[in-house]
Design a protein around this motif. Structure first.
Motif, PDB file in Angstrom:
ATOM      1  N   ARG A 160       0.909  -1.331   0.152  1.00  0.00           N
ATOM      2  CA  ARG A 160      -0.007   0.050   0.033  1.00  0.00           C
ATOM      3  C   ARG A 160       0.975   1.210  -0.171  1.00  0.00           C
ATOM      4  NH1 ARG A 160      -5.171  -0.743   2.036  1.00  0.00           N
ATOM      5  NH2 ARG A 160      -5.824  -2.585   0.921  1.00  0.00           N
ATOM      6  N   LEU A 161       2.259   0.975   0.290  1.00  0.00           N
ATOM      7  CA  LEU A 161       3.101   2.398   0.460  1.00  0.00           C
ATOM      8  C   LEU A 161       3.078   3.079  -0.983  1.00  0.00           C
ATOM      9  CD1 LEU A 161       4.428   3.745   2.868  1.00  0.00           C
ATOM     10  CD2 LEU A 161       6.583   2.507   1.999  1.00  0.00           C
ATOM     11  N   GLY A 162       2.737   4.236  -1.107  1.00  0.00           N
ATOM     12  CA  GLY A 162       2.866   5.006  -2.197  1.00  0.00           C
ATOM     13  C   GLY A 162       1.400   5.035  -2.938  1.00  0.00           C
ATOM     14  N   SER A 163       0.352   4.461  -2.413  1.00  0.00           N
ATOM     15  CA  SER A 163      -0.903   4.250  -3.023  1.00  0.00           C
ATOM     16  C   SER A 163      -1.652   5.359  -2.218  1.00  0.00           C
ATOM     17  CB  SER A 163      -1.427   2.763  -3.158  1.00  0.00           C
ATOM     18  OG  SER A 163      -2.237   2.632  -1.812  1.00  0.00           O
ATOM     19  N   SER A 164      -2.989   5.431  -2.868  1.00  0.00           N
ATOM     20  CA  SER A 164      -3.919   6.405  -2.202  1.00  0.00           C
ATOM     21  C   SER A 164      -4.717   5.442  -1.184  1.00  0.00           C
ATOM     22  CB  SER A 164      -5.016   6.825  -3.240  1.00  0.00           C
ATOM     23  OG  SER A 164      -5.484   5.612  -4.016  1.00  0.00           O
ATOM     24  N   GLN A 165      -4.632   4.243  -0.965  1.00  0.00           N
ATOM     25  CA  GLN A 165      -5.185   3.259   0.005  1.00  0.00           C
ATOM     26  C   GLN A 165      -4.282   3.277   1.114  1.00  0.00           C
ATOM     27  OE1 GLN A 165      -4.976  -0.242  -2.816  1.00  0.00           O
ATOM     28  NE2 GLN A 165      -6.969  -0.569  -2.438  1.00  0.00           N
ATOM     29  N   PRO A 166      -4.993   3.269   2.351  1.00  0.00           N
ATOM     30  CA  PRO A 166      -4.400   3.187   3.749  1.00  0.00           C
ATOM     31  C   PRO A 166      -3.584   1.972   3.978  1.00  0.00           C
ATOM     32  CG  PRO A 166      -6.864   2.878   3.851  1.00  0.00           C
ATOM     33  CD  PRO A 166      -6.632   3.154   2.520  1.00  0.00           C
ATOM     34  N   VAL A 167      -2.546   2.000   4.840  1.00  0.00           N
ATOM     35  CA  VAL A 167      -1.819   0.643   5.069  1.00  0.00           C
ATOM     36  C   VAL A 167      -2.675   0.027   6.202  1.00  0.00           C
ATOM     37  CG1 VAL A 167       0.124  -0.091   6.117  1.00  0.00           C
ATOM     38  CG2 VAL A 167       0.324   1.769   4.405  1.00  0.00           C
ATOM     39  N   GLU A 168      -3.190  -1.222   5.827  1.00  0.00           N
ATOM     40  CA  GLU A 168      -3.763  -1.905   6.924  1.00  0.00           C
ATOM     41  C   GLU A 168      -3.246  -3.460   6.881  1.00  0.00           C
ATOM     42  OE1 GLU A 168      -8.233  -0.100   6.120  1.00  0.00           O
ATOM     43  OE2 GLU A 168      -7.798  -1.946   5.170  1.00  0.00           O
ATOM     44  N   VAL A 169      -3.258  -3.953   8.188  1.00  0.00           N
ATOM     45  CA  VAL A 169      -2.879  -5.217   8.269  1.00  0.00           C
ATOM     46  C   VAL A 169      -3.662  -6.115   7.489  1.00  0.00           C
ATOM     47  CG1 VAL A 169      -2.027  -7.252   9.735  1.00  0.00           C
ATOM     48  CG2 VAL A 169      -1.104  -4.962  10.200  1.00  0.00           C
ATOM     49  N   ALA A 170      -3.288  -6.934   6.513  1.00  0.00           N
ATOM     50  CA  ALA A 170      -3.933  -7.945   5.824  1.00  0.00           C
ATOM     51  C   ALA A 170      -4.081  -9.239   6.814  1.00  0.00           C
ATOM     52  CB  ALA A 170      -3.524  -8.189   4.305  1.00  0.00           C
ATOM     53  N   GLY A 171      -4.978  -9.850   6.603  1.00  0.00           N
ATOM     54  CA  GLY A 171      -5.436 -11.187   7.332  1.00  0.00           C
ATOM     55  C   GLY A 171      -4.707 -12.267   6.421  1.00  0.00           C
ATOM     56  N   SER A 172      -4.442 -11.980   5.420  1.00  0.00           N
ATOM     57  CA  SER A 172      -3.789 -13.082   4.414  1.00  0.00           C
ATOM     58  C   SER A 172      -3.298 -12.589   3.466  1.00  0.00           C
ATOM     59  CB  SER A 172      -4.898 -14.265   4.077  1.00  0.00           C
ATOM     60  OG  SER A 172      -5.810 -13.915   3.383  1.00  0.00           O
ATOM     61  N   LEU A 173      -2.233 -13.392   2.572  1.00  0.00           N
ATOM     62  CA  LEU A 173      -1.705 -12.754   1.292  1.00  0.00           C
ATOM     63  C   LEU A 173      -2.718 -12.758   0.358  1.00  0.00           C
ATOM     64  CD1 LEU A 173       0.726 -12.123  -0.151  1.00  0.00           C
ATOM     65  CD2 LEU A 173       1.427 -14.456  -0.429  1.00  0.00           C
ATOM     66  N   GLU A 174      -3.615 -13.807   0.429  1.00  0.00           N
ATOM     67  CA  GLU A 174      -4.719 -13.630  -0.517  1.00  0.00           C
ATOM     68  C   GLU A 174      -5.653 -12.597  -0.596  1.00  0.00           C
ATOM     69  OE1 GLU A 174      -3.122 -17.552  -0.187  1.00  0.00           O
ATOM     70  OE2 GLU A 174      -4.031 -15.959   1.318  1.00  0.00           O
ATOM     71  N   ALA A 175      -5.826 -12.018   0.705  1.00  0.00           N
ATOM     72  CA  ALA A 175      -6.678 -10.730   0.998  1.00  0.00           C
ATOM     73  C   ALA A 175      -5.975  -9.578   0.342  1.00  0.00           C
ATOM     74  CB  ALA A 175      -6.838 -10.512   2.330  1.00  0.00           C
ATOM     75  N   LEU A 176      -4.730  -9.403   0.608  1.00  0.00           N
ATOM     76  CA  LEU A 176      -3.635  -8.562   0.017  1.00  0.00           C
ATOM     77  C   LEU A 176      -3.763  -8.451  -1.704  1.00  0.00           C
ATOM     78  CD1 LEU A 176      -1.834  -6.570   1.817  1.00  0.00           C
ATOM     79  CD2 LEU A 176       0.024  -8.035   1.033  1.00  0.00           C
ATOM     80  N   ILE A 177      -3.817  -9.692  -2.097  1.00  0.00           N
ATOM     81  CA  ILE A 177      -3.948  -9.657  -3.455  1.00  0.00           C
ATOM     82  C   ILE A 177      -5.195  -9.209  -3.991  1.00  0.00           C
ATOM     83  CG2 ILE A 177      -3.968 -11.455  -5.403  1.00  0.00           C
ATOM     84  CD1 ILE A 177      -2.023 -12.997  -3.752  1.00  0.00           C
ATOM     85  N   GLU A 178      -6.287  -9.512  -3.299  1.00  0.00           N
ATOM     86  CA  GLU A 178      -7.478  -9.324  -3.713  1.00  0.00           C
ATOM     87  C   GLU A 178      -7.824  -7.885  -3.858  1.00  0.00           C
ATOM     88  OE1 GLU A 178     -11.410  -9.372  -5.192  1.00  0.00           O
ATOM     89  OE2 GLU A 178      -9.833 -11.031  -4.987  1.00  0.00           O
ATOM     90  N   GLY A 179      -6.875  -7.149  -2.889  1.00  0.00           N
ATOM     91  CA  GLY A 179      -7.305  -5.556  -2.659  1.00  0.00           C
ATOM     92  C   GLY A 179      -6.206  -4.839  -3.322  1.00  0.00           C
ATOM     93  N   PHE A 180      -5.296  -5.508  -4.309  1.00  0.00           N
ATOM     94  CA  PHE A 180      -4.398  -4.669  -4.828  1.00  0.00           C
ATOM     95  C   PHE A 180      -4.869  -3.978  -6.209  1.00  0.00           C
ATOM     96  CE2 PHE A 180      -0.864  -4.565  -7.994  1.00  0.00           C
ATOM     97  CZ  PHE A 180      -0.210  -3.844  -7.478  1.00  0.00           C
ATOM     98  N   ASP A 181      -4.463  -2.896  -6.414  1.00  0.00           N
ATOM     99  CA  ASP A 181      -4.991  -1.894  -7.460  1.00  0.00           C
ATOM    100  C   ASP A 181      -3.606  -1.105  -7.920  1.00  0.00           C
ATOM    101  OD1 ASP A 181      -6.007  -0.441  -9.529  1.00  0.00           O
ATOM    102  OD2 ASP A 181      -7.788   0.026  -8.150  1.00  0.00           O
ATOM    103  N   LEU A 182      -2.940  -1.451  -8.956  1.00  0.00           N
ATOM    104  CA  LEU A 182      -1.755  -0.705  -9.298  1.00  0.00           C
ATOM    105  C   LEU A 182      -2.244   0.736  -9.832  1.00  0.00           C
ATOM    106  CD1 LEU A 182       1.334  -1.388 -10.160  1.00  0.00           C
ATOM    107  CD2 LEU A 182       0.426  -1.688 -12.513  1.00  0.00           C
ATOM    108  N   SER A 183      -3.339   1.024 -10.198  1.00  0.00           N
ATOM    109  CA  SER A 183      -3.903   2.205 -10.496  1.00  0.00           C
ATOM    110  C   SER A 183      -3.853   3.284  -9.364  1.00  0.00           C
ATOM    111  CB  SER A 183      -5.081   2.350 -11.363  1.00  0.00           C
ATOM    112  OG  SER A 183      -6.186   1.799 -10.420  1.00  0.00           O
ATOM    113  N   THR A 184      -3.913   2.651  -8.201  1.00  0.00           N
ATOM    114  CA  THR A 184      -4.075   3.728  -7.017  1.00  0.00           C
ATOM    115  C   THR A 184      -2.541   4.235  -6.708  1.00  0.00           C
ATOM    116  OG1 THR A 184      -3.437   1.784  -5.437  1.00  0.00           O
ATOM    117  CG2 THR A 184      -5.874   2.562  -6.065  1.00  0.00           C
TER     118      THR A 184
END
Length: 440
Positions: free
Chosen positions: A268-292
């Motif tokens: 999330r660093l450098g994106s418009s999304q807040p840094v949050e602790v993901a519950g899993s790598l799968e959750a991190l992948i699901e929320g990833f958006d390069l355009s942010t």
């Protein structure tokens, strides 16, 4: 099929800057159900070391970034030689013989004249006899790719529309005089032959991308989708380049940083999304958006990793740490309670040992002189362990009745005397874990 790659050079240990590139490419591939390639860029035989190859795989495995296959550039030198021959046949590859000193003088002269410091292509005017004489005098020359002097354009996944005038860029050296194949052509050949569809890398590669797009076209290929993420700086905006050695992933691991804390920050660093602790790598992948992600330099502070690590541990179930707790010597009957009590009061797993030592041996009493008699009387009223859930309440009620103290004047001196700390877990839980009766 979406195919991405992470292509580290095994000339050192992975650091946080490398991880950002690896993670972005990994998440793009996994989110699309595609292929993620680990490509070892080991064409430099002097600097590439097997131990660094092992360390790269160890670090990625620690983080859970699994690859679908691994490739080694050192095993593909014949493919690069074929590409070089094709460029020569197309009239896009030429040998140049200038020394570093001569090139430096040319750049300074151009700058003094207000011109861009690009290679002047003097080697193109050399006759075969002149080339032979230079080889006899200096050895083999370098091989440069002849750029078409036109604008090179692409739509970048982060930076948007990019347009670079090739006339403002020196013809890139693709093969050194000693025959070493350089990154620019090796990467082109690999990306095209391996079917790489998306390339995410640092913004310091933008000019490389422009030249590689032309090289790909000269070899008869289209190009992947490119995206260039911002570079990391220190917390005050200072360059990280001189300190990356202290930000090696293996060092962060040794300091107790949890994988999900590091991944959550870097995703999330450098994106418009807040840094949050993901519950899993799968959750991190699901929320990833390069355009942010944005183009501005991104501040990184390693200190941010430790609160995130604490949050990861606070949410970690007992089953994942049971073996570590058993290794500390915590009795099996108290192991789960120990974890429930300790995990809310630790920053890294290494802190567990200190808490068990306190519960096993007792804390160093922290007693003010005016409280000494009060604490001595209170300890005399405390029975021998084991203690139960009701021990703290019953004990403090008895001490309150005997001393007349109440509130903070009652509880704080007892907490400090038992644990040697002014704050920490609930004292009812502390008492249940004490292995010895507290003493002054």
């Amino acid at each position: 099929m979406t195919t991405t790659r992470f292509a580290p050079s095994p000339t050192g240990y992975l650091h946080v800057g490398n991880l950002r590139t690896a993670l972005f490419n990994y998440m793009i591939a996994r989110k699309a159900g595609g292929t993620f390639i680990l490509r070892i860029d080991d064409t430099d035989p002097e600097r590439s070391k097997p131990e660094y190859v092992d360390a790269i795989q160890e670090d990625l495995t620690w983080l859970g970034l699994t690859w679908d296959r691994i490739e080694y550039q050192s095993r593909r030198l014949d493919r690069y030689a074929e590409a070089a021959d094709a460029l020569r046949a197309a009239g896009r590859f030429y040998e140049a013989f200038e020394t570093p000193t001569e090139l430096d003088l040319k750049r300074k002269k151009q700058l003094n004249m207000g011109k861009p410091p690009v290679y002047d292509r003097a080697a193109l005017a050399l006759s075969e006899d002149e080339k032979a004489a230079l080889r006899a005098e200096r050895g083999q020359g370098v091989w440069r790719f002849k750029l078409d002097h036109e604008r090179i354009t692409w739509t970048d996944g982060i930076l948007g529309d990019i347009s670079i005038d090739a006339a403002s860029v020196s013809d890139p050296v693709l093969i050194r005089g000693d025959g070493q194949v350089l990154y620019t052509i090796a990467s082109v050949v690999d990306d095209t032959e391996m079917g790489v569809t998306h390339v995410v890398r640092g913004s310091d590669h933008v000019t490389n991308t422009a030249t590689q797009i032309q090289i790909m076209a000269a070899l008869g290929h289209g190009h992947p989708e490119f995206a260039h993420h911002s570079l990391l700086t220190g917390p005050q905006g200072e360059a990280l380049s001189k300190r990356l050695g202290t930000l090696a992933l293996r060092d962060l691991r040794a300091e107790g940083v949890e994988p999900m804390a590091l991944l959550s920050l870097m995703a999330r660093l450098g994106s418009s999304q807040p840094v949050e602790v993901a519950g899993s790598l799968e959750a991190l992948i699901e929320g990833f958006d390069l355009s942010t992600f944005g183009a501005a330099p991104t501040k990184f502070d390693r200190a941010d990793l430790f609160p995130l690590t604490a949050r990861v541990l606070h949410a970690t179930p007992f089953a994942e740490v049971a073996d570590e707790i058993a290794a500390l010597g915590v009795p099996a009957a108290q192991a789960e309670l120990f974890w429930e009590v300790a995990r809310a009061n630790i920053t890294t797993r290494a802190d567990l040992a200190g808490w068990w030592q306190l519960f096993r041996d007792g804390g160093a009493p922290l007693v003010a002189e005016e409280d000494r008699a009060f604490v001595a009387d209170a300890f005399a009223r405390l029975p021998e362990p084991p203690y139960g859930p009701e021990t703290w309440g019953a004990w403090t009620a008895e001490v309150k009745a005997a001393s007349g103290r109440k509130g903070k004047g009652l509880f704080m001196p007892l907490r400090k005397a038992v644990t040697g700390l002014e704050r920490g877990p609930e004292m009812a839980d502390v008492m249940r874990l004490l292995q010895k009766k507290p003493t002054l």
